[in-house]
Design an enzyme around this catalytic site. Structure first.
Site, PDB file in Angstrom:
ATOM      1  N   CYS A  97       0.797  -1.230   0.000  1.00  0.00           N
ATOM      2  CA  CYS A  97       0.000   0.000   0.000  1.00  0.00           C
ATOM      3  C   CYS A  97       0.828   1.278   0.000  1.00  0.00           C
ATOM      4  CB  CYS A  97      -0.984  -0.006   1.160  1.00  0.00           C
ATOM      5  SG  CYS A  97      -0.224   0.026   2.801  1.00  0.00           S
ATOM      6  N   HIS A 101      -2.784   1.168   6.799  1.00  0.00           N
ATOM      7  CA  HIS A 101      -3.018   1.230   5.354  1.00  0.00           C
ATOM      8  C   HIS A 101      -2.710   2.652   4.902  1.00  0.00           C
ATOM      9  CE1 HIS A 101      -4.398   0.421   1.407  1.00  0.00           C
ATOM     10  NE2 HIS A 101      -5.483   1.167   1.495  1.00  0.00           N
ATOM     11  N   ASP A 154      -7.065   5.899  -3.613  1.00  0.00           N
ATOM     12  CA  ASP A 154      -6.366   4.711  -3.120  1.00  0.00           C
ATOM     13  C   ASP A 154      -6.030   3.802  -4.299  1.00  0.00           C
ATOM     14  OD1 ASP A 154      -5.366   2.553  -1.772  1.00  0.00           O
ATOM     15  OD2 ASP A 154      -7.058   2.338  -0.395  1.00  0.00           O
ATOM     16  N   ASP A 157     -16.981  -1.440  12.459  1.00  0.00           N
ATOM     17  CA  ASP A 157     -16.912  -2.089  13.774  1.00  0.00           C
ATOM     18  C   ASP A 157     -16.179  -3.418  13.643  1.00  0.00           C
ATOM     19  OD1 ASP A 157     -18.341  -0.075  14.877  1.00  0.00           O
ATOM     20  OD2 ASP A 157     -20.132  -1.240  15.334  1.00  0.00           O
ATOM     21  N   GLU A 162     -14.616   9.392  18.640  1.00  0.00           N
ATOM     22  CA  GLU A 162     -15.125   8.052  18.947  1.00  0.00           C
ATOM     23  C   GLU A 162     -15.973   8.096  20.215  1.00  0.00           C
ATOM     24  OE1 GLU A 162     -15.293   5.359  17.428  1.00  0.00           O
ATOM     25  OE2 GLU A 162     -13.742   5.363  15.886  1.00  0.00           O
ATOM     26  N   GLU A 178     -20.816  10.862  16.169  1.00  0.00           N
ATOM     27  CA  GLU A 178     -20.132   9.787  15.460  1.00  0.00           C
ATOM     28  C   GLU A 178     -21.071   8.603  15.251  1.00  0.00           C
ATOM     29  OE1 GLU A 178     -17.607   6.053  15.489  1.00  0.00           O
ATOM     30  OE2 GLU A 178     -18.812   6.813  17.139  1.00  0.00           O
TER      31      GLU A 178
END
Length: 728
Positions: free
Chosen positions: A291, A350, A373, A415, A461, A466
């Site tokens: 990556c 990543h 990406d 999640d 978070e 959120e």
């Protein structure tokens, strides 16, 4: 008669066609004005929306306004077309509205004519041919090819879609040819130096070649060239062309353990060697990339073309293959992670890019930084590319906006669900809402520090905002899959927690909520390669009852994409805890235990699965350890002056207590070395320290960086760097 004859002769003289003998494209001066002088001073490279000057020298007489009509023609691509905007015809007289290209007269000399030309700020970028047609009164029409130039995006032009207001940002995200890519893990973030080298010799030509090798160009070159004025279009083409999954792209990806027929991705430290190898082999994909290599080469190409670009690292990055925003992880009763059946995974880190552009194809407010990406993970409209996805759209959960916003959202906000696989059954261990998407990082502007930009991607978070965004994104994804089957957010959710990614009212189910015992790993020393790994398991009883625990511990190597290898260390601990008591259980993994099982990613995952006597509940705790190498030290000896000899000392060592062979030291640096320097070192004895001195002649002034890498049969990526200012 004599007077009239004179007039007639004079009139006949002016009626001769104006002949162009020579053209001066003023490349050196124009390139400085257009911020392209780092690429070349002998070839004309200009930016759209900004004027550039050329001088025409005539062979026979001076230019006469009113008598000589000068018409310029610009063409790009194999099939130039006025209707597509890849051909333009515009007059020096300047008939407004006839063409978006502009030509204006600057000065007239005895046999010269200086003209200012300007491409519109939405013109297609690429290689152009410049021609002129001269129509003189009574004379023939003469046509000349004046030369070629390359047109680039212009972040200095307010009308250009890539306009960036801040000059420090333009210097960092367009002009800076080196930087850092952040690697490691969320508890140990380390900068990896990288030589982008976007202004090095031939790189602009390779970038344009890359556009011409795309499937879009191969299928319909006329339309492809016409669309090259759009940074959204260009970014999708580049994203697809950096990987080689659909085409003869630049890099082959390899996330296994065997790189014997190519270069281990960890060895690379610059884009120039990769792009030049791709070009030199007739556009055969270079082996191998992962990556950060895909993202670094993308950064080089985009900055070279003039699109502001930066490299982003996301720690604990989600790869959600089925679009439900849940990443399932499976464990056995020894605590080891199992190969995922669905291929969902959490990558240790990543790396992708952000590119700055307006998004006129989206509702207002979604321009600015866009995720791009190039790592081939999932297809987009049939090709392995991803983005551009608006960072603001990701933050607001607008996952239905183009392009690939849902996938980008899952990388930072999915999640994690942990499952115990035992006796053919799956038992839910716990659900974690905050694991994915941590410490999203990029290099600071005009500094070597790290910027944390997590708040650009998600609200804090655990905050209500959120969770609302998460539910909004989930509903949009469900609506996309099965239209009409969705409840609105205000309606109650009847799905049990075990199947529901999140509910606004219920916090994530942590193991300690159930068993009132917490487990945690703590390292005792810095985990250095070649040394034993010492750590403790901390067990804390938060209840008023005695607790008898059996804890299965294991360690296994991980590949960069989260794929587990077989465990190489296991242990079982029996811990008795009094009410509210804490105990530590010491652990050690020796170098001889892990050395032969380590992948080149140097990742070890330690995990513990605890169960209480006479209770079905399980506690899972895990930690990823990245083993560190000592850095190479680079010393610049004496003052660094452009075009003056310079000595550079490189100091390196073998960190292992065993002999290593096949050692190769590689050194590079844009503006200092015209090509990579490779030195065969051979054998290094255990813990042996060595140095060598390289001589070079810097050919560019300003702030530069030298990067170095040492590889051997036992390690591939001992790195080092130093910054150096080259004076004039």
């Amino acid at each position: 008669m004599g007077e009239w004859l004179g007039v007639a002769v004079q009139a006949r003289g002016f009626s001769e066609g104006l002949e162009v003998a020579l053209t001066d494209l003023q490349s050196s001066w124009n390139n400085v004005q257009h911020h392209t002088d780092e690429i070349s001073s002998s070839r004309l490279l200009v930016r759209r929306g900004q004027a550039f000057n050329i001088t025409l020298y005539s062979r026979n007489r001076a230019f006469q306004p009113g008598l000589d009509n000068i018409i310029f023609v610009t063409e790009t691509g194999p099939l130039p077309d006025l209707s597509k905007g890849t051909r333009a015809v515009f007059s020096l007289e300047g008939h407004p509205g006839s063409s978006p290209w502009i030509a204006s007269l600057q000065t007239i000399g005895a046999n010269s004519l200086e003209v200012s030309l300007c491409a519109p700020p939405m013109a297609a970028v690429g290689r152009y041919l410049l021609k002129v047609h001269i129509k003189s009164l009574q004379g023939p029409v003469t046509a000349y090819k004046l030369g070629e130039f390359i047109l680039l995006f212009n972040p200095w032009c307010p009308e250009d879609a890539v306009y960036l207001e801040s000059e420090p940002q333009r210097q960092e995200y367009v002009m800076n040819d080196y930087g850092f890519i952040y690697q490691g893990n969320k508890n140990w973030i380390r900068p990896c130096p990288w030589n982008y080298g976007q202004f090095e010799e031939n790189i602009i030509d390779i970038c344009l070649e890359l556009l011409d090798k795309s499937l879009n160009f191969q299928i319909d070159p006329a339309t492809d060239c016409a669309l090259r004025g759009s940074p959204v279009y260009i970014s999708r083409v580049v994203s697809a062309m950096i990987n080689s999954n659909d085409d003869n792209g630049v890099l082959n990806g390899n996330w296994g353990e065997n790189y014997s027929d190519g270069t281990n991705p960890t060895e690379w430290m610059g884009s120039v060697a990769i792009l030049k190898q791709w070009h030199a082999t007739g556009c055969q994909p270079v082996r191998y990339g992962q990556c950060w290599v895909f993202a670094a080469v993308t950064c080089t190409v985009m900055r070279c073309l003039g699109i502001p670009t930066r490299v982003i690292t996301n720690f604990n990055s989600g790869h959600d293959t089925d679009g439900n925003l849940i990443i399932d992880e499976y464990y056995d009763n020894t605590g080891r992670i199992l190969e995922n059946k669905k291929k969902d995974s959490v990558w240790n880190f990543h790396v992708w890019n952000e590119c700055w552009m307006a998004r006129n194809d989206l509702p207002p407010g979604f321009g600015g930084w866009q995720v791009l990406d190039a790592t081939p993970q999932e297809t987009s409209n049939g090709l392995y590319c991803c983005g551009p996805a608006s960072v603001r759209a990701i933050k607001e959960g607008e996952v239905d906006l183009n392009y690939d916003t849902a996938f980008a959202f899952s990388m930072v906000n999915a999640d994690c669900m942990a499952w115990l696989v035992f006796g053919g059954k799956e038992q839910k261990l716990h659900q974690d809402t905050s694991t994915v998407g941590n410490f999203i990082s990029t290099k600071s502007i005009q500094s070597d520090e790290r910027d944390d930009i997590t708040e650009n991607y998600k609200y804090r978070e655990g905050s209500l905002q959120e969770r609302q965004v998460f539910l909004k994104a989930l509903q949009k994804l469900k609506a996309g899959r099965s239209p009409g089957s969705l409840r609105t957010e205000s309606q109650p959710r009847s799905v049990p927690l075990s199947d529901s990614p999140r509910s606004l009212a219920t916090p994530s189910l942590q193991p300690s909520d159930v068993v009132q015992v917490s487990l945690k790993f703590q390292l005792l020393d810095s985990p250095d390669m070649g040394q034993d790994i010492r750590f403790v398991l901390l067990a804390l009883n938060m209840s008023p009852q005695f607790k008898d625990l059996r804890v299965n511990l294991s360690a296994q190597s991980l590949l960069h994409d989260g794929s587990p290898l077989l465990p190489f260390w296991q242990d079982t601990a029996f811990i008795t805890l009094s009410p509210e008591e804490a105990k530590t259980y010491p652990c050690k993994i020796t170098y001889s235990q892990y050395s032969q099982y380590l992948s080149t990613d140097k990742l070890i995952r330690i995990s513990a699965l605890g169960e209480e006597k006479n209770s079905p509940e399980k506690i899972l705790v895990k930690k990823i350890i990245t083993l560190a190498y000592p850095s190479i030290v680079i010393n610049v000896l004496g003052a660094a002056i452009v075009n003056q000899p310079l000595s550079i000392q490189v100091v390196f060592s073998n960190p292992l207590s065993e002999q290593v062979e096949d050692c190769v030291l590689t050194v590079e640096g844009s503006g200092l070395f015209r090509r990579q320097q490779r030195v065969l070192i051979g054998v290094l004895k255990p813990h042996h320290r060595a140095s060598l001195t390289l001589e070079t002649i810097p050919f560019k002034s300003g702030q530069r960086q030298i990067q170095a890498n040492l590889r051997s049969n036992k390690f591939k990526d001992i790195k080092g760097y130093t910054n150096v200012y080259i004076g004039l």
